[in-house]
Design an enzyme around this catalytic site. Structure first.
Site, PDB file in Angstrom:
ATOM      1  N   GLU A  51     -32.155 -52.586  76.592  1.00 30.94           N
ATOM      2  CA  GLU A  51     -32.149 -54.039  76.423  1.00 30.94           C
ATOM      3  C   GLU A  51     -33.351 -54.573  75.652  1.00 30.94           C
ATOM      4  O   GLU A  51     -33.255 -55.589  74.964  1.00 30.94           O
ATOM      5  CB  GLU A  51     -32.073 -54.696  77.805  1.00 30.94           C
ATOM      6  CG  GLU A  51     -31.915 -56.194  77.784  1.00 30.94           C
ATOM      7  CD  GLU A  51     -31.798 -56.761  79.188  1.00 30.94           C
ATOM      8  OE1 GLU A  51     -32.030 -57.965  79.348  1.00 30.94           O
ATOM      9  OE2 GLU A  51     -31.487 -55.993  80.131  1.00 30.94           O
ATOM     10  N   SER A  52     -34.486 -53.905  75.754  1.00 26.81           N
ATOM     11  CA  SER A  52     -35.705 -54.393  75.104  1.00 26.81           C
ATOM     12  C   SER A  52     -35.738 -54.137  73.605  1.00 26.81           C
ATOM     13  O   SER A  52     -36.664 -54.580  72.924  1.00 26.81           O
ATOM     14  CB  SER A  52     -36.928 -53.744  75.758  1.00 26.81           C
ATOM     15  OG  SER A  52     -36.792 -52.326  75.789  1.00 26.81           O
TER      16      SER A  52
END
Length: 260
Positions: A51-52
């Site tokens: 997600e990052s």
């Protein structure tokens, strides 16, 4: 063959579900362990996305969070989080979403928000993160968690991430793309959605596990496929890779090794 734990069986069984070359949006914890085991064994060309922003992450140790520097340092590239969701996920480029759960129901809906009443909870869980979007937009979803009456419940207190909704074609009615959850992998068995109803039924029992054990650890009247297979036991190669990954992770993070 070496002895192995139920947690190792679960991780290995989950790793085997990840096809080589697939683009996989990975959750932290058990999903990350299984996805990286797949990368180290049966699926070396899998593309792991977090997600990052890391694309093609190849961590040597398991990340503590999506912000772990190990992910960015070992990735093919890193992009803004917005691009992860807009271009990759909503753009239909994620083959598999790999998620954990605090609780799951018979239709593969996930709760990671709260136990009990939302306003006066017994337990406030970590929350959604990007899981609702992953569950909603990935081409298919794999779910991994340990099985008990507390985790496999008849009715969720809160639906954080939609699986097959109320069953049948409810997911389609909601306008959600993709197949939704295609397998739930636990320390006891593998479940898959029944054609038509999309209710999860047991399709494979892990070695030594009985139907009675599964029934005792499920909060609804779990059903079994007409032909229930036995999950293949972990190979020496799989166990060696998993244990080495856990040992490296424990050493890097100053933890005692192994099981979650």
């Amino acid at each position: 063959m070496s002895a192995y734990s139920t947690n190792e069986m679960m991780t290995v069984a989950a790793a085997r579900r990840l096809k080589n070359g697939a683009v996989c949006f990975v959750g932290i914890g058990l999903p990350s362990k299984a996805a990286n085991l797949a990368r180290l064994t049966s699926s070396p060309d899998v593309v792991l996305i977090y997600e990052s922003g890391p694309i093609g992450a190849k961590p040597t140790v398991l990340p503590l969070s999506i912000g772990d520097g190990e992910l960015a340092e070992t990735a093919d590239t890193v992009v803004p989080t917005g691009e992860i969701f807009r271009y990759w996920l909503q753009g239909g480029r994620i083959d598999v979403g790999f998620l954990g759960a605090a609780q799951v129901d018979r239709f593969g809906n996930i709760n990671t928000t709260v136990i009990g009443d939302y306003n006066k909870p017994k337990v406030r869980l970590p929350g959604a993160g990007g899981a609702p979007e992953i569950a909603g937009s990935a081409k298919e979803v794999l779910i991994i968690l340990k099985q008990s009456h507390r985790t496999f419940v008849d009715k969720l207190a809160f639906i954080t991430s939609v699986g097959h909704g109320e069953g049948g074609d409810h997911r389609k009615q909601l306008g959600l793309p993709g197949k939704g959850p295609v397998a739930i992998i636990t320390d006891l068995c593998i479940m898959e959605p029944e054609a038509g109803s999309n209710e999860f039924i047991v399709t494979s029992l892990h070695p030594g596990v009985t139907r009675e054990q599964v029934i005792e650890n499920t909060g609804w009247a779990i059903r079994f496929a007409e032909q229930v297979k036995e999950t293949a036991a972990p190979t020496e190669v799989e166990l060696e890779a998993l244990r080495a990954l856990e040992a490296r992770t424990a050493a890097a993070h100053g933890q005692q090794g192994g099981e979650e």
